[in-house]
Write a protein that holds these residues in place. Structure first.
Motif, short mmCIF file in Angstrom:
data_model
loop_
_atom_site.label_atom_id
_atom_site.label_comp_id
_atom_site.label_asym_id
_atom_site.label_seq_id
_atom_site.Cartn_x
_atom_site.Cartn_y
_atom_site.Cartn_z
N ARG A 170 83.53 88.42 -40.36
CA ARG A 170 84.53 89.27 -39.62
C ARG A 170 84.55 89.31 -38.03
NH1 ARG A 170 82.08 91.95 -44.23
NH2 ARG A 170 83.78 92.93 -45.68
N THR A 171 85.60 88.83 -37.80
CA THR A 171 85.90 88.81 -36.19
C THR A 171 87.43 88.87 -35.88
OG1 THR A 171 85.37 87.11 -34.39
CG2 THR A 171 85.99 85.95 -36.46
N ASP A 172 87.69 88.27 -34.88
CA ASP A 172 89.15 88.19 -34.27
C ASP A 172 89.61 86.78 -34.03
OD1 ASP A 172 88.85 87.99 -31.30
OD2 ASP A 172 87.54 89.58 -31.92
N PRO A 173 90.92 86.52 -33.85
CA PRO A 173 91.10 85.17 -33.45
C PRO A 173 90.83 84.78 -32.20
CG PRO A 173 93.05 86.40 -34.41
CD PRO A 173 92.10 87.40 -34.09
N SER A 174 90.67 85.56 -31.22
CA SER A 174 89.84 84.98 -29.95
C SER A 174 88.67 84.68 -29.94
CB SER A 174 90.24 86.13 -28.89
OG SER A 174 91.64 86.50 -28.62
N THR A 175 87.78 85.33 -30.61
CA THR A 175 86.41 85.15 -30.74
C THR A 175 86.24 83.83 -31.60
OG1 THR A 175 85.60 87.51 -30.71
CG2 THR A 175 84.09 86.08 -31.57
N LEU A 176 86.92 83.89 -32.56
CA LEU A 176 86.76 82.46 -33.49
C LEU A 176 87.13 81.44 -32.60
CD1 LEU A 176 85.82 81.42 -36.07
CD2 LEU A 176 87.84 81.94 -37.09
N SER A 177 88.27 81.44 -31.86
CA SER A 177 88.65 80.19 -31.16
C SER A 177 87.75 79.97 -30.21
CB SER A 177 90.00 80.40 -30.72
OG SER A 177 89.95 81.39 -29.79
N GLY A 178 87.05 80.98 -29.45
CA GLY A 178 85.82 80.55 -28.60
C GLY A 178 84.73 79.97 -29.03
N LEU A 179 84.31 80.55 -30.30
CA LEU A 179 83.24 79.72 -31.07
C LEU A 179 83.60 78.41 -31.51
CD1 LEU A 179 82.13 82.62 -33.62
CD2 LEU A 179 80.93 81.89 -31.50
N LEU A 180 84.71 78.23 -31.91
CA LEU A 180 84.93 76.66 -32.47
C LEU A 180 85.43 75.59 -31.20
CD1 LEU A 180 87.84 77.90 -35.18
CD2 LEU A 180 85.56 76.43 -35.82
#
Length: 219
Positions: A170-180
């Motif tokens: 569970r996250t948001d698009p900004s966080t996941l794109s930062g991780l990826l």
């Protein structure tokens, strides 16, 4: 369509652009690539477009047989837009365009990716260094649920819930794109309160390793 501008060129590329080359048209297709949406949902995924422009693009795409409207049965009884069979043939074209465009510089003040845009970006950046084990994962980007399935043949994303996921993120698009793609760590996202994981952190790390940041094109 007769009163719209046209290239007047018999080339298939020109005829395609006559139908989907107007500003915002392909981004509407992007937002419908994973399934139907209401007008308000489309506006949520395309915050930069004015409502009247969005309505016009939808009319244009309907006239071009790329999109059609239908009404969901009760109790929903909502009107949704979805890609036609011909419109769905644009999805692999969009993915190829996304791979190409992801190497271009980001805009000066980039908006966060919409949930659907991020889901499609997972497909365009899927580049495992070893053959992945068949598995399914659950992504919750706000209220948007996506089922991610990977195996030796590739990756598939659909809206909805996985029956037995390796993990639920569970996250948001900004966080996941930062991780990826931007070097953000899982620990930093957890400390910021923007990531919740039901599952093993090591499984999430292995999942993130299935994707590669685009290599910017030389200026």
């Amino acid at each position: 369509m007769a009163d719209r501008r046209t290239y007047g060129d018999s080339c298939g590329i020109a005829r395609a652009l006559d139908r989907v080359g107007e500003r915002w048209a392909l981004l509407v297709v992007r937002e419908l690539a994973l399934g139907p949406k209401r007008f308000t949902d489309l506006r949520g995924g395309l915050p930069g477009v004015a409502p009247d422009i969005l309505a016009q693009r939808l009319r244009d795409l309907e006239a071009a047989a790329v999109v059609h409207r239908r009404r969901l049965p009760p109790p929903a009884a909502a009107r949704v837009y979805e890609l036609t069979e011909w419109g769905r043939e644009l999805v692999p074209v969009l993915l190829a365009l996304g791979r190409w465009g992801s190497r271009a510089p980001l805009p000066d003040r980039p908006r966060a990716l919409s949930p659907d845009a991020l889901a499609l970006a997972l497909e365009t950046t899927f580049a495992p260094t070893v053959t992945p084990t068949a598995a399914s994962y659950q992504l919750m980007l706000g209220e948007h649920a996506f089922r991610v399935t990977v195996d030796a043949f590739g990756i598939e994303l659909t809206r909805g819930h996985a029956s037995d996921p390796v993990f639920t993120l569970r996250t948001d698009p900004s966080t996941l794109s930062g991780l990826l793609w931007h070097g953000r760590s899982i620990g930093a996202a957890r400390r910021a309160g923007t990531l919740e994981l039901e599952g093993d952190t090591a499984d999430l790390a292995r999942f993130l390793d299935l994707f590669s940041a685009p290599v910017p094109v030389a200026a």
